[in-house]
Design a protein around this motif. Structure first.
Motif, mmCIF file in Angstrom:
data_model
loop_
_atom_site.group_PDB
_atom_site.id
_atom_site.type_symbol
_atom_site.label_atom_id
_atom_site.label_comp_id
_atom_site.label_asym_id
_atom_site.label_seq_id
_atom_site.Cartn_x
_atom_site.Cartn_y
_atom_site.Cartn_z
ATOM 1 N N GLU A 69 0.834 -1.191 0.000
ATOM 2 C CA GLU A 69 0.000 0.000 0.000
ATOM 3 C C GLU A 69 0.874 1.249 0.000
ATOM 4 O OE1 GLU A 69 -2.266 -0.457 3.552
ATOM 5 O OE2 GLU A 69 -3.474 -2.095 2.734
ATOM 6 N N VAL A 70 0.445 2.251 -0.723
ATOM 7 C CA VAL A 70 1.150 3.525 -0.753
ATOM 8 C C VAL A 70 0.892 4.236 0.571
ATOM 9 C CG1 VAL A 70 1.342 5.759 -1.904
ATOM 10 C CG2 VAL A 70 0.933 3.679 -3.247
ATOM 11 N N THR A 71 1.961 4.690 1.207
ATOM 12 C CA THR A 71 1.838 5.434 2.462
ATOM 13 C C THR A 71 2.660 6.710 2.345
ATOM 14 O OG1 THR A 71 3.709 4.264 3.435
ATOM 15 C CG2 THR A 71 1.527 3.339 3.851
ATOM 16 N N PRO A 72 2.350 7.705 3.154
ATOM 17 C CA PRO A 72 3.142 8.942 3.090
ATOM 18 C C PRO A 72 4.600 8.660 3.462
ATOM 19 C CG PRO A 72 1.161 9.240 4.417
ATOM 20 C CD PRO A 72 1.268 7.780 4.103
ATOM 21 N N SER A 73 5.506 9.330 2.799
ATOM 22 C CA SER A 73 6.927 9.155 3.109
ATOM 23 C C SER A 73 7.573 10.523 3.292
ATOM 24 C CB SER A 73 7.619 8.368 1.994
ATOM 25 O OG SER A 73 7.541 9.077 0.780
ATOM 26 N N LEU A 74 8.872 10.498 3.535
ATOM 27 C CA LEU A 74 9.602 11.744 3.759
ATOM 28 C C LEU A 74 9.752 12.535 2.462
ATOM 29 C CD1 LEU A 74 12.535 10.364 5.950
ATOM 30 C CD2 LEU A 74 10.480 11.538 6.747
ATOM 31 N N THR A 75 9.769 13.845 2.602
ATOM 32 C CA THR A 75 10.094 14.688 1.457
ATOM 33 C C THR A 75 11.617 14.651 1.306
ATOM 34 O OG1 THR A 75 10.424 16.673 2.772
ATOM 35 C CG2 THR A 75 8.169 16.230 2.010
ATOM 36 N N PRO A 76 12.154 15.039 0.153
ATOM 37 C CA PRO A 76 13.608 15.074 0.015
ATOM 38 C C PRO A 76 14.280 15.926 1.089
ATOM 39 C CG PRO A 76 12.599 15.264 -2.137
ATOM 40 C CD PRO A 76 11.484 15.311 -1.120
ATOM 41 N N ASP A 77 13.697 17.060 1.425
ATOM 42 C CA ASP A 77 14.292 17.924 2.452
ATOM 43 C C ASP A 77 14.296 17.238 3.817
ATOM 44 O OD1 ASP A 77 14.877 19.948 0.675
ATOM 45 O OD2 ASP A 77 12.963 20.992 1.006
ATOM 46 N N ALA A 79 14.324 13.966 4.340
ATOM 47 C CA ALA A 79 15.261 12.845 4.284
ATOM 48 C C ALA A 79 16.701 13.329 4.435
ATOM 49 C CB ALA A 79 15.091 12.076 2.981
ATOM 50 N N LEU A 80 17.009 14.503 3.891
ATOM 51 C CA LEU A 80 18.375 15.028 3.920
ATOM 52 C C LEU A 80 18.649 15.913 5.137
ATOM 53 C CD1 LEU A 80 18.641 15.917 0.145
ATOM 54 C CD2 LEU A 80 19.818 14.055 1.321
ATOM 55 N N GLN A 89 19.386 17.627 -3.941
ATOM 56 C CA GLN A 89 18.530 16.626 -3.314
ATOM 57 C C GLN A 89 19.195 15.245 -3.232
ATOM 58 O OE1 GLN A 89 14.670 16.709 -5.242
ATOM 59 N NE2 GLN A 89 14.045 18.455 -3.983
ATOM 60 N N ARG A 90 20.505 15.224 -3.037
ATOM 61 C CA ARG A 90 21.259 13.973 -2.890
ATOM 62 C C ARG A 90 22.235 14.123 -1.737
ATOM 63 N NH1 ARG A 90 21.653 14.691 -8.722
ATOM 64 N NH2 ARG A 90 20.255 13.210 -9.713
ATOM 65 N N PHE A 91 22.607 12.984 -1.120
ATOM 66 C CA PHE A 91 23.648 13.009 -0.104
ATOM 67 C C PHE A 91 24.969 13.350 -0.784
ATOM 68 C CE2 PHE A 91 20.544 10.092 1.745
ATOM 69 C CZ PHE A 91 20.416 10.612 3.012
ATOM 70 N N LEU A 92 25.732 14.236 -0.195
ATOM 71 C CA LEU A 92 27.044 14.597 -0.733
ATOM 72 C C LEU A 92 28.092 13.834 0.076
ATOM 73 C CD1 LEU A 92 28.496 16.411 -2.772
ATOM 74 C CD2 LEU A 92 28.623 18.165 -0.996
#
Length: 100
Positions: A69-77, A79-80, A89-92
């Protein structure tokens, strides 16, 4: 129940077949231990008769699945937020292996 005598030469031959290099002391020690190991194998073989079904686990094993099932997840901001550094929007991470 007693296994046949296992000579030092028998142990050396088995080691050679298994591609295992054994020292002189290991050959002597294993020569004394192998008959006992073979006795235990005989006991297990007697317990596993034709009326005992073959199995890979002593208890039934089943996979447990949950609905996909689709559930809400973290936004890129979000998550980082805990990353020491990020870019686009990527880990450096530090450069490795001389790559550019």
């Amino acid at each position: 129940m007693s296994s046949p005598e296992i000579s030092r030469d028998d142990v050396a031959h088995l080691a050679s077949l298994a591609r295992i290099e054994l020292s002189e002391s290991e050959l002597d020690r294993l020569g004394a231990e192998l008959p006992g190991i073979l006795d235990y194998v005989q006991v297990v073989q007697q317990a596993a008769g034709d009326d005992v079904p073959a199995m890979s686990h002593p208890v039934p094993v089943t996979n447990v699945f949950r609905p996909d099932e689709v559930t809400p997840s973290l936004t890129p901001d979000e998550a980082l937020a805990g990353a020491p550094a990020s870019e686009e929007q990527r880990f450096l991470v530090p450069q490795i292996l001389g790559e550019e």
